[in-house]
Design a protein around this motif. Structure first.
Motif, PDB file in Angstrom:
ATOM      1  N   GLU A  90      -3.745   2.743   9.359  1.00 16.35           N
ATOM      2  CA  GLU A  90      -3.226   3.357   8.192  1.00 16.35           C
ATOM      3  C   GLU A  90      -2.899   4.942   8.532  1.00 16.35           C
ATOM      4  O   GLU A  90      -3.918   5.367   8.957  1.00 16.35           O
ATOM      5  CB  GLU A  90      -3.898   2.846   6.796  1.00 16.35           C
ATOM      6  N   VAL A  91      -2.033   5.563   7.739  1.00 21.47           N
ATOM      7  CA  VAL A  91      -1.962   7.107   7.860  1.00 21.47           C
ATOM      8  C   VAL A  91      -1.861   7.312   6.261  1.00 21.47           C
ATOM      9  O   VAL A  91      -1.211   6.938   5.361  1.00 21.47           O
ATOM     10  CB  VAL A  91      -0.532   7.574   8.415  1.00 21.47           C
ATOM     11  N   ARG A  92      -3.018   8.057   6.062  1.00 18.39           N
ATOM     12  CA  ARG A  92      -3.201   8.786   4.930  1.00 18.39           C
ATOM     13  C   ARG A  92      -2.692  10.306   4.582  1.00 18.39           C
ATOM     14  O   ARG A  92      -3.310  10.948   5.522  1.00 18.39           O
ATOM     15  CB  ARG A  92      -4.802   8.621   4.377  1.00 18.39           C
TER      16      ARG A  92
ATOM     17  N   LYS B   3      -2.512  14.836   7.132  1.00 18.19           N
ATOM     18  CA  LYS B   3      -2.213  13.313   7.682  1.00 18.19           C
ATOM     19  C   LYS B   3      -3.522  12.976   8.375  1.00 18.19           C
ATOM     20  O   LYS B   3      -3.916  13.674   9.463  1.00 18.19           O
ATOM     21  CB  LYS B   3      -0.960  13.016   8.410  1.00 18.19           C
ATOM     22  N   VAL B   4      -4.024  11.745   8.167  1.00 15.79           N
ATOM     23  CA  VAL B   4      -5.233  11.318   8.838  1.00 15.79           C
ATOM     24  C   VAL B   4      -5.052   9.954   9.168  1.00 15.79           C
ATOM     25  O   VAL B   4      -4.605   9.050   8.218  1.00 15.79           O
ATOM     26  CB  VAL B   4      -6.457  11.447   7.760  1.00 15.79           C
ATOM     27  N   GLU B   5      -5.101   9.515  10.550  1.00 16.11           N
ATOM     28  CA  GLU B   5      -5.085   7.968  10.896  1.00 16.11           C
ATOM     29  C   GLU B   5      -6.432   7.377  10.783  1.00 16.11           C
ATOM     30  O   GLU B   5      -7.500   8.067  11.249  1.00 16.11           O
ATOM     31  CB  GLU B   5      -4.768   7.945  12.332  1.00 16.11           C
ATOM     32  N   ASN B   6      -6.379   6.185  10.258  1.00 20.14           N
ATOM     33  CA  ASN B   6      -7.572   5.601   9.969  1.00 20.14           C
ATOM     34  C   ASN B   6      -7.470   4.034  10.366  1.00 20.14           C
ATOM     35  O   ASN B   6      -6.229   3.426  10.385  1.00 20.14           O
ATOM     36  CB  ASN B   6      -7.996   5.514   8.596  1.00 20.14           C
ATOM     37  N   THR B   7      -8.291   3.528  10.965  1.00 15.38           N
ATOM     38  CA  THR B   7      -8.293   1.939  11.455  1.00 15.38           C
ATOM     39  C   THR B   7      -9.367   1.228  10.743  1.00 15.38           C
ATOM     40  O   THR B   7     -10.546   1.406  10.781  1.00 15.38           O
ATOM     41  CB  THR B   7      -8.451   1.840  12.940  1.00 15.38           C
ATOM     42  N   LEU B   8      -8.685   0.293   9.859  1.00 17.00           N
ATOM     43  CA  LEU B   8      -9.689  -0.687   9.283  1.00 17.00           C
ATOM     44  C   LEU B   8      -9.412  -2.081  10.077  1.00 17.00           C
ATOM     45  O   LEU B   8      -8.798  -2.626  10.747  1.00 17.00           O
ATOM     46  CB  LEU B   8      -8.928  -1.249   8.185  1.00 17.00           C
TER      47      LEU B   8
ATOM     48  N   ALA C 215       0.683  -1.440   0.118  1.00 23.41           N
ATOM     49  CA  ALA C 215       0.074   0.046  -0.064  1.00 23.41           C
ATOM     50  C   ALA C 215       0.853   1.224   0.106  1.00 23.41           C
ATOM     51  O   ALA C 215       0.828   1.844  -0.964  1.00 23.41           O
ATOM     52  CB  ALA C 215      -1.025   0.130   1.258  1.00 23.41           C
ATOM     53  N   PRO C 216       1.777   1.479   1.039  1.00 21.29           N
ATOM     54  CA  PRO C 216       2.615   2.867   0.872  1.00 21.29           C
ATOM     55  C   PRO C 216       3.425   2.758  -0.339  1.00 21.29           C
ATOM     56  O   PRO C 216       3.970   4.010  -0.610  1.00 21.29           O
ATOM     57  CB  PRO C 216       3.227   2.882   2.078  1.00 21.29           C
TER      58      PRO C 216
ATOM     59  N   ILE D 163      -1.156   7.037   0.669  1.00 19.93           N
ATOM     60  CA  ILE D 163      -0.877   6.203   1.809  1.00 19.93           C
ATOM     61  C   ILE D 163       0.547   6.144   2.210  1.00 19.93           C
ATOM     62  O   ILE D 163       1.372   6.000   1.609  1.00 19.93           O
ATOM     63  CB  ILE D 163      -1.328   4.490   1.691  1.00 19.93           C
ATOM     64  N   GLU D 164       0.545   6.651   3.400  1.00 25.75           N
ATOM     65  CA  GLU D 164       2.094   7.079   4.076  1.00 25.75           C
ATOM     66  C   GLU D 164       2.624   5.742   4.856  1.00 25.75           C
ATOM     67  O   GLU D 164       3.570   5.510   5.186  1.00 25.75           O
ATOM     68  CB  GLU D 164       1.917   8.142   5.159  1.00 25.75           C
ATOM     69  N   GLU D 165       1.512   5.085   5.595  1.00 28.72           N
ATOM     70  CA  GLU D 165       2.105   3.918   6.453  1.00 28.72           C
ATOM     71  C   GLU D 165       1.006   3.233   6.860  1.00 28.72           C
ATOM     72  O   GLU D 165      -0.346   3.599   6.646  1.00 28.72           O
ATOM     73  CB  GLU D 165       2.625   4.617   7.878  1.00 28.72           C
TER      74      GLU D 165
END
Length: 149
Positions: free
Chosen positions: A51-53, A59-64, A26-27, A33-35
């Motif tokens: 993930e960090v988008r 920068k926005v952190e998201n949890t899948l 992904a990154p 996608i940063e991380e």
């Protein structure tokens, strides 16, 4: 609201599934996608992926959360973020020694503001993740071709 994509990858289904569910690609292939960090030793139902988008230069952190996991057959994630519910479903099947992937991205909005801007939100998500499968295909086929040489 959502979108679908289909792709054929010239690699066995077990290789494609393993690479897809590792999230390592992904990154490397998606500019926004940063991380990505898988928060378990192995991916299974209930596993969380952070993930960090980068969205609009923020920068926005998201949890899948992995909500379906059937090795070499099906994999699905779910996330909630700012009034958006995203459900991404990958269905794999082995065809002539390669792998077909069918992807379905479902987007559900919550709240008046998101309801009003639903078409814009859908365009943004398609722009960000709409070519994910095509980029994944290029990445995995190139990496396995190089490994064989």
């Amino acid at each position: 609201m959502g979108f679908t994509r289909d792709v054929h990858i010239k690699l066995p289904v077990d290789v494609v599934f393993r690479e897809l569910t590792s999230f390592e690609y992904a990154p490397k292939v998606l500019n926004h996608i940063e991380e990505v960090r898988v928060l378990d030793d192995e991916v299974k139902v209930g596993t969380e992926i952070k993930e960090v988008r980068t969205i609009s230069n923020r920068k926005v952190e998201n949890t899948l959360e992995v909500i379906e996991y059937e090795p070499n057959v099906k994999f699905a994630t779910y996330s909630k973020q700012n009034g958006l519910d995203l459900h991404y479903i990958y269905t794999l099947s082995e065809i002539d020694g390669g792998t077909d992937i069918h992807f379905e991205g479902k987007v559900k909005t919550k709240g008046v503001r998101n309801f009003i801007t639903k078409p814009v939100i859908n365009r943004i998500i398609k722009k960000e993740d709409g070519d994910l499968l095509y980029k994944f295909k290029q990445y995995v086929e190139l990496n396995y071709k190089e490994a064989e040489e």
